[in-house]
Design a protein around this motif. Structure first.
Motif, PDB file in Angstrom:
ATOM      1  N   LYS A 128       3.776  -6.342   1.436  1.00  0.00           N
ATOM      2  CA  LYS A 128       4.240  -6.555   0.124  1.00  0.00           C
ATOM      3  C   LYS A 128       4.587  -8.139   0.058  1.00  0.00           C
ATOM      4  CE  LYS A 128       6.521  -2.564  -1.981  1.00  0.00           C
ATOM      5  NZ  LYS A 128       7.664  -1.948  -2.235  1.00  0.00           N
ATOM      6  N   ARG A 129       5.265  -8.524   1.141  1.00  0.00           N
ATOM      7  CA  ARG A 129       5.702 -10.233   1.238  1.00  0.00           C
ATOM      8  C   ARG A 129       4.191 -10.875   1.259  1.00  0.00           C
ATOM      9  NH1 ARG A 129       9.777  -9.036   4.720  1.00  0.00           N
ATOM     10  NH2 ARG A 129       8.187  -8.982   6.579  1.00  0.00           N
ATOM     11  N   ARG A 130       3.317 -10.578   1.992  1.00  0.00           N
ATOM     12  CA  ARG A 130       1.907 -11.210   1.938  1.00  0.00           C
ATOM     13  C   ARG A 130       1.185 -10.881   0.556  1.00  0.00           C
ATOM     14  NH1 ARG A 130      -1.577 -10.414   5.590  1.00  0.00           N
ATOM     15  NH2 ARG A 130      -0.655  -8.108   6.024  1.00  0.00           N
ATOM     16  N   ARG A 131       1.557  -9.934  -0.178  1.00  0.00           N
ATOM     17  CA  ARG A 131       0.896  -9.544  -1.500  1.00  0.00           C
ATOM     18  C   ARG A 131      -0.794  -9.392  -1.153  1.00  0.00           C
ATOM     19  NH1 ARG A 131       5.377  -9.760  -3.448  1.00  0.00           N
ATOM     20  NH2 ARG A 131       5.978 -10.576  -5.370  1.00  0.00           N
ATOM     21  N   GLN A 132      -0.951  -8.500  -0.029  1.00  0.00           N
ATOM     22  CA  GLN A 132      -2.288  -8.312   0.463  1.00  0.00           C
ATOM     23  C   GLN A 132      -2.101  -6.889   1.550  1.00  0.00           C
ATOM     24  OE1 GLN A 132      -3.809 -11.803   2.067  1.00  0.00           O
ATOM     25  NE2 GLN A 132      -4.857 -10.794   3.517  1.00  0.00           N
ATOM     26  N   GLY A 133      -3.128  -6.267   1.368  1.00  0.00           N
ATOM     27  CA  GLY A 133      -3.373  -5.226   2.421  1.00  0.00           C
ATOM     28  C   GLY A 133      -4.039  -4.102   1.963  1.00  0.00           C
ATOM     29  N   ARG A 134      -4.414  -3.432   2.655  1.00  0.00           N
ATOM     30  CA  ARG A 134      -5.039  -1.911   2.581  1.00  0.00           C
ATOM     31  C   ARG A 134      -4.429  -0.907   3.413  1.00  0.00           C
ATOM     32  NH1 ARG A 134     -11.210  -3.404   1.058  1.00  0.00           N
ATOM     33  NH2 ARG A 134     -10.472  -5.039  -0.190  1.00  0.00           N
ATOM     34  N   GLY A 162       0.594  13.073  -2.848  1.00  0.00           N
ATOM     35  CA  GLY A 162       1.700  12.789  -3.802  1.00  0.00           C
ATOM     36  C   GLY A 162       2.096  11.409  -3.593  1.00  0.00           C
ATOM     37  N   VAL A 163       2.347  11.298  -1.990  1.00  0.00           N
ATOM     38  CA  VAL A 163       2.880  10.050  -1.511  1.00  0.00           C
ATOM     39  C   VAL A 163       2.009   8.816  -1.898  1.00  0.00           C
ATOM     40  CG1 VAL A 163       3.492   8.544   0.516  1.00  0.00           C
ATOM     41  CG2 VAL A 163       4.068  11.089   0.252  1.00  0.00           C
ATOM     42  N   CYS A 164       0.552   9.085  -1.616  1.00  0.00           N
ATOM     43  CA  CYS A 164      -0.313   8.239  -1.864  1.00  0.00           C
ATOM     44  C   CYS A 164      -0.400   7.731  -3.335  1.00  0.00           C
ATOM     45  CB  CYS A 164      -1.588   8.539  -1.141  1.00  0.00           C
ATOM     46  SG  CYS A 164      -1.539   8.410   0.567  1.00  0.00           S
ATOM     47  N   GLU A 165      -0.499   8.780  -4.047  1.00  0.00           N
ATOM     48  CA  GLU A 165      -0.557   8.355  -5.601  1.00  0.00           C
ATOM     49  C   GLU A 165       0.252   7.767  -6.128  1.00  0.00           C
ATOM     50  OE1 GLU A 165      -3.342  11.492  -7.687  1.00  0.00           O
ATOM     51  OE2 GLU A 165      -1.474  11.406  -9.002  1.00  0.00           O
ATOM     52  N   SER A 166       1.309   8.147  -5.795  1.00  0.00           N
ATOM     53  CA  SER A 166       2.658   7.466  -6.215  1.00  0.00           C
ATOM     54  C   SER A 166       2.657   6.065  -5.966  1.00  0.00           C
ATOM     55  CB  SER A 166       4.057   8.138  -5.654  1.00  0.00           C
ATOM     56  OG  SER A 166       3.826   9.334  -6.177  1.00  0.00           O
ATOM     57  N   LEU A 167       2.434   5.731  -4.780  1.00  0.00           N
ATOM     58  CA  LEU A 167       2.458   4.168  -3.950  1.00  0.00           C
ATOM     59  C   LEU A 167       1.510   3.374  -4.708  1.00  0.00           C
ATOM     60  CD1 LEU A 167       2.780   4.302  -0.010  1.00  0.00           C
ATOM     61  CD2 LEU A 167       4.240   3.084  -1.593  1.00  0.00           C
ATOM     62  N   ALA A 168       0.380   4.124  -4.808  1.00  0.00           N
ATOM     63  CA  ALA A 168      -0.897   3.348  -5.410  1.00  0.00           C
ATOM     64  C   ALA A 168      -0.697   2.560  -6.535  1.00  0.00           C
ATOM     65  CB  ALA A 168      -2.166   4.236  -5.320  1.00  0.00           C
ATOM     66  N   ILE A 169       0.012   3.384  -7.443  1.00  0.00           N
ATOM     67  CA  ILE A 169       0.538   2.927  -8.663  1.00  0.00           C
ATOM     68  C   ILE A 169       1.285   1.506  -8.656  1.00  0.00           C
ATOM     69  CG2 ILE A 169       1.693   3.089 -10.994  1.00  0.00           C
ATOM     70  CD1 ILE A 169       1.123   6.287 -10.361  1.00  0.00           C
ATOM     71  N   GLN A 172      -0.457  -1.727  -6.941  1.00  0.00           N
ATOM     72  CA  GLN A 172      -1.189  -2.360  -7.536  1.00  0.00           C
ATOM     73  C   GLN A 172      -0.585  -3.772  -7.951  1.00  0.00           C
ATOM     74  OE1 GLN A 172      -3.249  -0.785 -10.700  1.00  0.00           O
ATOM     75  NE2 GLN A 172      -4.701  -0.372  -9.503  1.00  0.00           N
ATOM     76  N   GLN A 173       0.734  -3.886  -8.025  1.00  0.00           N
ATOM     77  CA  GLN A 173       1.508  -4.904  -8.555  1.00  0.00           C
ATOM     78  C   GLN A 173       1.688  -6.119  -7.118  1.00  0.00           C
ATOM     79  OE1 GLN A 173       2.862  -5.447 -11.321  1.00  0.00           O
ATOM     80  NE2 GLN A 173       1.960  -3.348 -12.142  1.00  0.00           N
ATOM     81  N   PHE A 174       1.262  -5.691  -6.029  1.00  0.00           N
ATOM     82  CA  PHE A 174       1.308  -6.427  -4.829  1.00  0.00           C
ATOM     83  C   PHE A 174       0.266  -6.696  -4.323  1.00  0.00           C
ATOM     84  CE2 PHE A 174       5.367  -4.494  -5.288  1.00  0.00           C
ATOM     85  CZ  PHE A 174       6.360  -5.296  -5.097  1.00  0.00           C
ATOM     86  N   LYS A 175      -0.983  -6.168  -5.011  1.00  0.00           N
ATOM     87  CA  LYS A 175      -2.410  -6.473  -4.577  1.00  0.00           C
ATOM     88  C   LYS A 175      -2.714  -5.643  -2.945  1.00  0.00           C
ATOM     89  CE  LYS A 175      -3.559 -10.748  -6.618  1.00  0.00           C
ATOM     90  NZ  LYS A 175      -2.292 -11.241  -7.294  1.00  0.00           N
ATOM     91  N   ILE A 176      -2.148  -4.547  -2.928  1.00  0.00           N
ATOM     92  CA  ILE A 176      -2.364  -3.666  -1.809  1.00  0.00           C
ATOM     93  C   ILE A 176      -3.108  -2.371  -2.285  1.00  0.00           C
ATOM     94  CG2 ILE A 176      -1.165  -2.154   0.110  1.00  0.00           C
ATOM     95  CD1 ILE A 176       1.430  -4.104  -0.366  1.00  0.00           C
ATOM     96  N   HIS A 177      -4.055  -2.265  -1.582  1.00  0.00           N
ATOM     97  CA  HIS A 177      -4.994  -1.123  -2.001  1.00  0.00           C
ATOM     98  C   HIS A 177      -4.565   0.110  -1.153  1.00  0.00           C
ATOM     99  CE1 HIS A 177      -7.352  -3.547  -4.705  1.00  0.00           C
ATOM    100  NE2 HIS A 177      -7.372  -4.297  -3.834  1.00  0.00           N
ATOM    101  N   VAL A 178      -4.297   1.558  -1.755  1.00  0.00           N
ATOM    102  CA  VAL A 178      -4.254   2.681  -1.079  1.00  0.00           C
ATOM    103  C   VAL A 178      -5.357   3.495  -1.406  1.00  0.00           C
ATOM    104  CG1 VAL A 178      -2.837   4.595  -0.726  1.00  0.00           C
ATOM    105  CG2 VAL A 178      -1.886   2.365  -1.414  1.00  0.00           C
ATOM    106  N   VAL A 249     -11.331   1.945  -4.338  1.00  0.00           N
ATOM    107  CA  VAL A 249     -10.808   2.750  -5.657  1.00  0.00           C
ATOM    108  C   VAL A 249      -9.729   3.823  -4.649  1.00  0.00           C
ATOM    109  CG1 VAL A 249     -12.539   2.813  -7.156  1.00  0.00           C
ATOM    110  CG2 VAL A 249     -12.453   4.610  -5.330  1.00  0.00           C
ATOM    111  N   PHE A 250      -9.149   4.594  -5.382  1.00  0.00           N
ATOM    112  CA  PHE A 250      -7.949   5.660  -4.966  1.00  0.00           C
ATOM    113  C   PHE A 250      -8.496   6.561  -3.869  1.00  0.00           C
ATOM    114  CE2 PHE A 250      -4.827   9.003  -5.117  1.00  0.00           C
ATOM    115  CZ  PHE A 250      -3.806   8.288  -4.193  1.00  0.00           C
ATOM    116  N   ARG A 251      -9.722   7.457  -4.494  1.00  0.00           N
ATOM    117  CA  ARG A 251     -10.253   8.604  -3.498  1.00  0.00           C
ATOM    118  C   ARG A 251     -11.677   8.351  -3.289  1.00  0.00           C
ATOM    119  NH1 ARG A 251      -6.826  11.649  -6.745  1.00  0.00           N
ATOM    120  NH2 ARG A 251      -5.082  12.769  -5.608  1.00  0.00           N
TER     121      ARG A 251
END
Ligand code: NAD
Length: 326
Positions: A128-134, A162-169, A172-178, A249-251
């Protein structure tokens, strides 16, 4: 600069293959932190990447049920960051629900659900700090649809969805892709490693009818693995697609042949079609399954399945589809 990848559950199966594949990249694009619960099992991994491994791989002990061991791994990462986190470690559990002990059920949730959450929690603040990650998570058809005699495993994998879908939303604000990589049966040690309840034990209170159905289900599973299981190489291809995608994408589904069953949950939102089809597929005889399949194929006008056609049904009742693009 190398991309730093951390993978859980690398002593066997999908984790092992992914670690080998990434660490063997000829351009040394990745630095892989291959983690495993028990370092005594690191030989298979080391032998496969013998010449390269100093520059492209480090093997570390990490038990995802133990926060301390996750913290220790985080502190030993020389680069001080993880670009791609792969939550892959997991265990199966099969058997009639009434025969499962509380300890065993807790153990499954501890690894599959809380272990995955703990791992993400540890590496998330820095991403989150780095605004980057997968964040890549090995998902399962058992996380998308219920499977008889897999209640607790499915509960753990549904929960991960459930965890992943919630996080993915949010992320996105942090440019992290789940992303979830949803697997059907894969040829790994999974079946051997899963905890299977032996109902032959008379002290376990399971009625005769359930025992018979469980036996049928175990045969069905064996046939599914013999006929429809993918090799880890196929799974790794999908992981690579996610890792290399500009914007994943997510899935992702590794085996679209199994999707028609899942899609029945959407064609009849009351759940009746999926439950009926799965009952016929997993715990009834093949002729009945064939009849059910005809019905299923009639309902396959569902949007994502338009390109998927049923070509062949092996004698054990495994769907094989021609077109894998969705
Ligand atoms: P596998 O049993 O070969 O690999 C699972 C790995 O997780 C093992 O290396 C095991 O040691 C590790 N692990 C278990 N508990 C751990 C813990 N507490 N801490 C760290 N590592 C731990 O099987 P696999 O098929 O490679 O499984 C990988 C993932 O794929 C799992 O999450 C599984 O649920 C999922 N999956 C597998 C299949 C299949 O048919 N093989 C199908 C769908 C999903």
């Amino acid at each position: 600069e190398q991309k730093v990848v951390l993978i859980t559950g690398c002593s066997s199966g999908i984790g092992l293959s992914l670690a080998i594949h990434l660490a063997s990249d000829p351009s040394k694009t990745y630095k892989v932190y291959a983690t495993m619960r028990n370092l005594d099992k690191k030989q298979r991994l080391l032998e496969s990447v013998r010449d390269l491994h100093n520059e492209t791989m480090a093997v570390l002990q990490m038990d995802i049920t133990d926060q301390q061991s996750i913290g220790t791994v985080q502190r030993s990462i020389a680069e001080g960051r993880v670009d791609i986190l792969v939550c892959n470690a997991g265990v199966g559990l099969m058997g009639p629900l009434e025969a499962q002990s509380e300890d065993i059920m807790r153990g499954i949730l501890e690894v599959n659900l809380l272990g995955t959450i703990r791992t993400i929690q540890t590496f998330l603040p820095d991403m989150k700090r780095r605004r980057q990650g997968r964040i890549l998570v090995t998902g399962s058809m058992g996380g998308l649809q219920g499977l008889p005699f897999n209640e607790v495993y499915c509960a753990s994998k549904f929960a991960v969805e459930g965890v992943c879908e919630s996080l993915a939303i949010l992320l996105q604000q942090f440019k992290i892709h789940v992303s979830l990589i949803e697997c059907g049966p894969v040829n790994t040690d999974f079946l051997r490693n899963l905890k299977k309840t032996e109902v032959s034990d008379e002290s376990v209170e399971v009625d005769a009818h359930t025992r018979r159905l469980y036996e049928m289900y175990l045969q069905h599973c064996e046939m599914m693995f013999q006929n429809a299981a993918q090799d880890t190489d196929d799974i790794i291809q999908v992981f690579m697609e996610v890792i290399q995608a500009q914007c994943p994408v997510f899935r992702y589904y590794t085996n679209s042949a199994l999707l028609p069953m899942s899609s029945l949950k959407l064609t009849a939102l009351d759940g009746s079609q999926y439950i009926r089809a799965m009952k016929l597929m997993a715990i009834k005889s093949t002729p009945l399954f064939l009849r059910a399949l005809t019905e299923i194929s009639e309902t396959l006008s569902f949007r994502i399945l338009r390109k998927t056609s049923i070509r062949h049904l092996s004698s054990c009742g495994v769907l094989v589809t021609r077109n894998t693009s969705l």
